[in-house]
Design an enzyme around this catalytic site. Structure first.
Site: not given
Ligand code: A2P
Length: 339
Positions: A12, A14, A40, A129, A156, A216, A245, A319
């Site tokens: 992914g 990140v 994957s 983030c 963002q 959050k 961001h 981010n």
């Protein structure tokens, strides 16, 4: 001596950044175990000049793993986090799955590193983030003048929503330039040349009208700062930026804090790059500058015209790096000192 390190969600946005960060920071690794969904398994990822083979995330795959960096979403973190911890790994999870658990510390190493050792479940949560970059910038000011209230508006980047979201923005932009109809695949509407709030609605009645992302920032700020009295009023917005961001921050303190004092605190703050350029058109921290950088860029520090206890700031960070992968790897660097 090196460690056995797993990256769950390695394919992914990140996860790839985590591999890059481990490599760049020369993290001591004897064996790297990149994991993803079974889709994957068998695919290859570059690491330290070689290719590593992705394996499916299964209980068996965690055998011998000492540190497991997770960025595979909340469902996978809930399912496999405790399995990895039971297998002996210290889990550092980038999803929201464990952030509100009282037994899981929520850590920004520049802010509350002392919480890293307090992990009864063997799971440490990596914050959202937007919260990470906000608190790297505000912690030194809080230590000096005690924060009371933060009003923050975010700008963002699309990479925060994952790899597929960036592709959606690019595809929409191409369609727009060609004069074709825009057909969003990930975003809930047109993202190119537009702004969207694309997070789910908060479900608690007292937070009516807020998004989950905004809540959050409220909850995580209090938990990480260890101070329930800090109030946060957030508005989260997605902008057609690929990565990085930005945040407009109005911070109210318990006493007068001058612009000069704030600058001298931020000049020596860990993880902060203070942008001291006097304001002029285009002369301020920008996502394209902060993208690919470890530091949180802080600039445009201004007094508030109405309130001598308040300051206005502009805060920009990568981010995927400080907002996710780098923060997780920094936590891991603390963890291995005690293994
Ligand atoms: P995969 O690439 O096989 O789908 P992003 O945030 O960029 O969308 O990436 C999400 C990451 O989480 C990917 O590496 C994805 O793997 C992985 N992933 C998603 N669901 C699971 C799951 N149930 N178990 C393990 N990994 C998962």
């Amino acid at each position: 001596m090196g460690f056995v390190v797993a990256v769950v969600g390695a394919t992914g946005a990140v996860g790839r950044e985590m591999l890059k960060t481990l490599e760049e920071r020369n993290f001591p690794i004897d064996r790297l175990v990149p994991m993803a969904s079974p889709r994957s398994a068998g695919s290859k990822l570059p690491f330290r000049g070689q290719e590593v083979t992705v394996v499916a995330t299964t209980p068996e795959a965690f055998k011998g793993v000492q540190v497991a960096l997770f960025s595979a979403g909340a469902a996978a973190a809930r399912e496999f986090g405790p399995i990895a911890a039971a297998a002996g790994a210290v889990v550092i999870d980038n999803s929201s799955a464990w952030r509100t658990d009282a037994d899981c510390p929520l850590v920004v190493p520049e802010v509350n590193p002392e919480m890293i050792g307090m992990r009864p479940k063997g799971i440490i949560a990596n914050p959202n983030c937007s919260t990470i970059q906000l608190l790297v910038a505000l912690k030194p000011l809080h230590d000096a003048a005690k924060l009371r209230h933060i009003v923050v508006s975010t700008y963002q980047a699309t990479s925060g929503k994952g790899h597929a979201a960036v592709e959606d923005l690019k595809q929409q932009t191409r369609a727009w330039a060609a004069g074709e109809a825009i057909k969003p695949t990930v975003f809930p509407g047109q993202m190119a040349f537009n702004l969207l709030s694309d997070w789910k609605a908060a479900t608690t009645p007292e937070a009516e009208g807020y998004s989950e992302e905004e809540l959050k920032m409220v909850f995580e700020t209090k938990k990480i700062m260890g101070d329930q009295s800090i109030e946060v009023s957030p508005t989260c917005v997605r902008v057609p930026v690929v990565n990085g961001h930005s945040e407009s921050v109005h911070a109210k303190f318990s006493r007068h804090l001058s612009v000069d004092e704030a600058k001298s605190l931020l000049r020596k703050a860990p993880g902060v790059l203070l942008d001291e350029r006097p304001y002029a058109p285009g002369q301020h921290p920008q996502p394209i500058e902060a993208s690919g950088r470890d530091e949180v860029f802080v600039g445009r520090i201004r007094r508030d015209f109405a309130d001598p206890h308040a300051l206005n700031l502009w805060v920009v960070g990568d981010n995927l790096r400080k907002g996710a992968a780098l923060n997780a790897v920094q936590i891991a660097e603390h963890v291995i000192r005690t293994l």
